[in-house]
Enzyme design. Structure first.
Site, short mmCIF file in Angstrom:
data_model
loop_
_atom_site.label_atom_id
_atom_site.label_comp_id
_atom_site.label_asym_id
_atom_site.label_seq_id
_atom_site.Cartn_x
_atom_site.Cartn_y
_atom_site.Cartn_z
N HIS A 39 0.85 -1.19 0.00
CA HIS A 39 0.00 0.00 0.00
C HIS A 39 0.89 1.25 0.00
O HIS A 39 1.82 1.34 0.79
CB HIS A 39 -0.89 -0.02 1.26
CG HIS A 39 -1.61 1.25 1.54
ND1 HIS A 39 -1.38 2.00 2.67
CD2 HIS A 39 -2.57 1.91 0.83
CE1 HIS A 39 -2.16 3.07 2.65
NE2 HIS A 39 -2.89 3.04 1.55
N HIS A 118 2.01 11.01 -0.77
CA HIS A 118 1.11 10.60 0.32
C HIS A 118 1.37 11.57 1.46
O HIS A 118 2.32 11.41 2.20
CB HIS A 118 1.38 9.15 0.76
CG HIS A 118 0.39 8.65 1.76
ND1 HIS A 118 0.78 7.98 2.92
CD2 HIS A 118 -0.96 8.70 1.79
CE1 HIS A 118 -0.31 7.65 3.61
NE2 HIS A 118 -1.37 8.08 2.94
#
Length: 320
Positions: A39, A118
């Protein structure tokens, strides 16, 4: 090659586990195998320079706080945005075969360079990381990776065209067209090693871009709540092709503020025993309620990849 050996799948060499799978699984479609995934795979190189902006997908409040209280806020951003600690090659060596790649163009950047993001942007470019993956595949000719390009931030049509050219130039004949049967035996025979999924309508007009792979995301910060969510989803059956079950927990601002000394890794490590306990109970394959790709954070920890790969032993029991 161990061929049809009875070796426990947990004992396979993680850097080449696909090539060592028993021959009984060579004709099983990859979307019916249990495959470990990463992820937010490239957050190991987030830009720690305070001049690097917070990505605009973050909540308005966080962006305002970052603007006016950067020295106070940035350490929190880094602690909770980093989902992987090791390079992409190391993750592949550890058994990962699905990479969640979130692509961005930095604001106010006059170059055409693309990065991952992110919370903040990465220091490594997309081109650099794709080259590293290609080099790894050259050294592991019977391993197959699924690269999921998604969450495009700040990309216009020209940058999409450049990214597609970069993907094709890098992987060339390794790219698997979406007409092919996705079994190891077939992919090995044809030399295909990369399944490129692209979360954009542009994928429908390109024969070498697979459509977006559904990602089951529970949006929970407790293991028990995440498991409950996935058990409920399983009742409705699995998608037909590839799909990801993301056992990645999601912290909200409230959780971060009430756990000021913690990091995402602390949260993940404290919940992995429960989450991987649940994973061990799962089954791959075509049946309703079965799983396919299982993606996590800090994938080098707690025997994550061997736990997922070992689930394929259940398919051998069916076929015997």
């Amino acid at each position: 090659m161990s061929g049809c050996s009875e070796l426990s799948l947990r004992e396979l060499p993680m850097e080449s586990w696909m090539s060592h799978l028993p021959c009984a699984l060579w004709d099983t479609p990859l979307y019916h195998l249990a495959i470990p995934g990463s992820h937010n795979a490239v957050t190991y190189c987030l830009d720690m320079n305070d001049r690097s902006p917070v990505d605009p997908m973050q909540p308005d409040m966080l962006q305002k706080l970052d603007k006016y209280m950067k020295p106070l806020i940035r350490p929190f951003v880094y602690k909770w945005a980093k989902t992987q600690e090791f390079t992409i090659k190391h993750q592949l060596d550890c058994g990962v075969r699905y990479c969640d790649l979130r692509i961005a163009h930095r604001p106010n950047d006059h170059s055409t360079d693309l990065y991952f993001y992110h919370g903040v942007y990465t220091t490594l470019t997309v081109e650099t990381v794709l080259t590293e993956i290609k080099e790894w595949l050259d050294a592991h000719p019977k391993e197959v990776v699924i690269l999921s390009f998604s969450h495009f931030l700040g990309l216009n049509q020209e940058l999409h065209v450049r990214l597609l050219a970069n993907i094709r130039d890098t992987f060339a004949s390794k790219l698997c067209p979406k007409t092919e049967a996705l079994t190891l035996r077939n992919l090995w025979a044809l030399g295909y090693q990369v399944i490129a999924s692209y979360e954009h309508s542009i994928s429908s007009s390109h024969g070498d871009l697979w459509p977006h792979i559904p990602y089951w995301w529970a949006n929970k910060c407790r293991a028990e709540a995440l498991i409950e969510e996935f058990e409920a989803r399983k009742q409705h059956g699995r998608p037909g092709g590839f799909f990801v079950t993301g056992i990645n927990l999601t912290e909200d601002l409230k959780y971060i503020c009430t756990h000021p000394t913690e990091s995402l890794k602390d949260l993940v490590m404290s919940t992995y025993p429960a989450l991987l306990g649940w994973v061990r109970e799962q089954t791959p394959g075509p049946r309703p309620g079965s799983l396919n790709i299982i993606a996590g954070d800090f994938i080098t920890e707690s025997h994550f990849a061997p736990t997922v790969i070992t689930l394929n032993e259940k398919l051998l029991k069916w076929s015997s």
